[in-house]
Design an enzyme around this catalytic site. Structure first.
Site, mmCIF file in Angstrom:
data_model
loop_
_atom_site.group_PDB
_atom_site.id
_atom_site.type_symbol
_atom_site.label_atom_id
_atom_site.label_comp_id
_atom_site.label_asym_id
_atom_site.label_seq_id
_atom_site.Cartn_x
_atom_site.Cartn_y
_atom_site.Cartn_z
ATOM 1 N N ASP A 25 0.851 -1.182 0.000
ATOM 2 C CA ASP A 25 0.000 0.000 0.000
ATOM 3 C C ASP A 25 0.890 1.236 0.000
ATOM 4 O O ASP A 25 2.018 1.211 0.480
ATOM 5 C CB ASP A 25 -0.995 0.000 1.160
ATOM 6 C CG ASP A 25 -0.352 -0.090 2.530
ATOM 7 O OD1 ASP A 25 -0.111 0.972 3.135
ATOM 8 O OD2 ASP A 25 -0.114 -1.212 3.012
ATOM 9 N N ASP A 116 -10.109 3.360 6.175
ATOM 10 C CA ASP A 116 -9.020 3.250 7.143
ATOM 11 C C ASP A 116 -9.508 3.734 8.513
ATOM 12 O O ASP A 116 -9.708 4.932 8.733
ATOM 13 C CB ASP A 116 -7.850 4.111 6.646
ATOM 14 C CG ASP A 116 -6.585 3.946 7.487
ATOM 15 O OD1 ASP A 116 -6.690 3.527 8.649
ATOM 16 O OD2 ASP A 116 -5.499 4.267 6.973
ATOM 17 N N GLU A 118 -8.473 4.080 12.101
ATOM 18 C CA GLU A 118 -7.407 4.107 13.095
ATOM 19 C C GLU A 118 -7.222 5.550 13.564
ATOM 20 O O GLU A 118 -7.663 6.492 12.921
ATOM 21 C CB GLU A 118 -6.098 3.574 12.508
ATOM 22 C CG GLU A 118 -5.575 4.368 11.332
ATOM 23 C CD GLU A 118 -4.266 3.834 10.771
ATOM 24 O OE1 GLU A 118 -3.435 3.373 11.578
ATOM 25 O OE2 GLU A 118 -4.081 3.886 9.540
#
Length: 223
Positions: A25, A116, A118
């Site tokens: 990534d 995502d 986080e």
């Protein structure tokens, strides 16, 4: 990923490590990675990629279209995108804007969109508010884009137990979506996976962080 990749995820999880598929990534901060850099990654055994669609926690990655085009030209056919959401924005309008930007950049072609999850500092202190925000964001994106060929929708989740627990309070309502989890043990294997958030099987593992290679910097992934 492309439909073939998605259909194969759990099969590859069960076969010998020699048949494992390596990927990477790439963040917005790497800029416009060249075709030659991707050719180098390809020659080093990297078969799929996931590119950040957003610029940090806000805005659009202006390099996204060119980067994905370069990756495809280098023979990396399975290229997804990931979204680091700005949760201060309205989820429906921000996802609509992002969809239009990705479409205009040519970044939507049989690929998945990974959310995502986080960094609790980027989210509300209320888990219920976070759950509602993410549900709305995913539902909006899935209503706009279904080109990945997956019946359950083209949105998926990137997270880990240590991040999912404080942000979503362990909510299991998202477990119908595919999971890309992070555990930096430098081991391209799912043998370390411990169920969380209702997920009993992962789809992708991010097993190593910042790695300098082929003129750029990547995280290492596996399925």
């Amino acid at each position: 990923m492309a439909k073939l990749l998605l259909a194969s995820l759990f099969v590859f999880a069960l076969v010998a490590p020699s048949l494992a598929t390596s990927g990477f990534d790439l963040s917005y901060f790497q800029g416009q990675v060249s075709q030659s850099d991707f050719s180098c990654l390809k020659s080093n055994g990297y078969e799929f990629g996931i590119i950040q669609a957003t610029a940090g926690t806000g805005g659009f990655n202006p390099y996204l279209g060119a980067v994905m085009k370069n990756a495809h030209a280098a023979g990396i056919s399975n290229v997804d995108v990931y979204v680091f959401p700005d949760t201060k924005q309205d989820p429906s309008s921000s996802m609509t804007t992002l969809y239009n930007q990705m479409k205009s950049a040519g970044a939507l072609s049989k690929n998945m969109i990974w959310f995502d999850i986080e960094g609790s500092q980027y989210w509300s202190s209320s888990c219920s508010s976070n759950q509602q925000w993410l549900h709305t964001a995913i539902n909006t994106m899935n209503s706009l884009y279904n080109g990945c060929g997956v019946s359950g929708g083209c949105s998926a989740i990137y997270s880990s137990s240590s991040q999912w627990s404080p942000i979503m309070c362990g909510d299991t309502s998202f477990s119908k979506y595919q999971l890309w989890y992070a555990h930096y043990d430098n081991n391209p294997s799912f043998s370390d996976f411990t169920p969380f958030g209702g997920w009993s099987h992962p789809s992708i593992k991010q097993y190593a962080g910042t790695t300098s290679i082929c003129g750029t910097s990547i995280d290492k992934d596996y399925y």
